[in-house]
Design an enzyme around this catalytic site. Structure first.
Site, mmCIF file in Angstrom:
data_model
loop_
_atom_site.group_PDB
_atom_site.id
_atom_site.type_symbol
_atom_site.label_atom_id
_atom_site.label_comp_id
_atom_site.label_asym_id
_atom_site.label_seq_id
_atom_site.Cartn_x
_atom_site.Cartn_y
_atom_site.Cartn_z
ATOM 1 N N HIS A 59 -4.016 15.635 4.046
ATOM 2 C CA HIS A 59 -3.739 14.080 5.086
ATOM 3 C C HIS A 59 -2.945 14.855 6.293
ATOM 4 O O HIS A 59 -2.557 16.207 6.347
ATOM 5 C CB HIS A 59 -2.386 13.424 4.340
ATOM 6 C CG HIS A 59 -3.630 12.818 3.379
ATOM 7 N ND1 HIS A 59 -4.004 13.291 2.279
ATOM 8 C CD2 HIS A 59 -3.496 10.957 3.672
ATOM 9 C CE1 HIS A 59 -4.151 11.457 1.756
ATOM 10 N NE2 HIS A 59 -3.922 10.849 2.233
ATOM 11 N N GLY A 70 0.811 -1.209 0.054
ATOM 12 C CA GLY A 70 -0.235 0.427 -0.527
ATOM 13 C C GLY A 70 1.248 1.420 -0.179
ATOM 14 O O GLY A 70 0.329 2.279 0.219
ATOM 15 N N LYS A 102 2.662 12.861 6.357
ATOM 16 C CA LYS A 102 2.381 12.628 5.692
ATOM 17 C C LYS A 102 3.889 12.743 4.177
ATOM 18 O O LYS A 102 3.950 14.132 4.140
ATOM 19 C CB LYS A 102 1.305 12.540 4.308
ATOM 20 C CG LYS A 102 1.038 11.871 3.243
ATOM 21 C CD LYS A 102 -0.133 11.368 3.167
ATOM 22 C CE LYS A 102 -0.154 10.737 1.447
ATOM 23 N NZ LYS A 102 0.736 9.600 1.317
#
Length: 260
Positions: free
Chosen positions: A149, A92, A153
């Site tokens: 986000h 992912g 991140k």
């Protein structure tokens, strides 16, 4: 028969969530957890093999699926190790370059690999229905996208935002590399009809918000997906791992293949 799972980056935000959910799932077995050298202390709580060497761990455990949410560099190594050991991998990780993705696709010809920038069911359903929505609306609607986000991140825009933007572009027969606008500042003139704007916000502890705007004459449509918890992505990855063990090498699998 239980599916054997190995979690890399087991002390990270996603790794911790995934390992915990695997332990709770009666159909899965947490065969091992992996962290970088010098960072394995505390992982004994999982009551499984603990290692800083993925290759060594996989040679001691057969029929494993590695679940990896780390970094492009680490994930490329994970894919190569799986190809060498015969293990499968669900990734992912976001931020891959086009060259890295091309290499993953080649590796997937010989080993079972699954990659999705977003594992949530909702996002992947949205990816499927957006082209139909855009086609029904016609070409009089401008397409824009915004994502938010958490402040930790590292890549921007998010992998999910890029995938959504690629779908928006493809639905109009456009190339995102040519038509994507990722920053606007100054006297830039009127918006071009074929632009696809992608804007990034960072801050706080936002797990992941993505909004697609379809801006037309006299009206607009906003389609928003908000992830409330990392468990959304972790459950998707676990679902992918259970699905992947039944597949054969040959292609880089994605969430679209699960829904096919």
């Amino acid at each position: 028969m239980k599916t054997n799972i190995v979690v890399t980056g087991a002390k990270g935000r996603m790794g911790t969530t995934i390992a915990g959910l695997v332990k709770q799932n009666p159909e899965l077995s947490l065969a091992g957890v992996v962290e970088r050298q010098g960072n394995v202390e505390g992982l004994e709580q999982y009551n499984c093999m603990v290692s800083d060497n993925l290759h060594e761990l996989l040679t001691k455990n057969e029929n494993c699926v590695v679940i990896d949410f780390t970094s492009p560099e680490v994930s490329m190594d994970v894919a190569a190790i799986c190809a060498d050991t015969g293990a499968a991998a669900v990734m992912g990780t976001t931020g891959f370059s086009s060259e890295e993705l091309e290499k993953l696709e080649k590796t997937a010809r010989q080993v079972r690999l699954f990659w999705a920038p977003n594992m949530s069911v909702g996002i992947n359903v949205l990816l499927r229905i957006l082209p139909e929505l855009i086609n029904m609306l016609g070409d009089k609607y401008d397409l824009e996208l915004m994502e938010i986000h958490h402040k930790f991140k590292k890549d921007a825009p998010s992998g999910t935002a890029l995938k959504l933007a690629q779908v928006l572009a493809a639905s109009q027969g456009l190339d995102l590399d040519e038509k994507g606008v990722f920053c606007r500042k100054g006297i830039i003139g009127e918006r071009q009809e074929s632009e696809i704007g992608v804007q990034t916000l960072r801050g706080g502890d936002v797990v992941g918000d993505h909004t697609v705007y379809l801006l037309g004459p006299g009206e607009r449509i906003e389609v928003t997906h908000r992830a409330h918890s990392r468990e959304t992505f972790a459950q998707g990855a676990i679902r992918a791992a259970s699905w992947l063990v039944e597949q054969k090498p040959g292609k880089l699998y994605t969430m679209a293949d699960i829904f096919a």
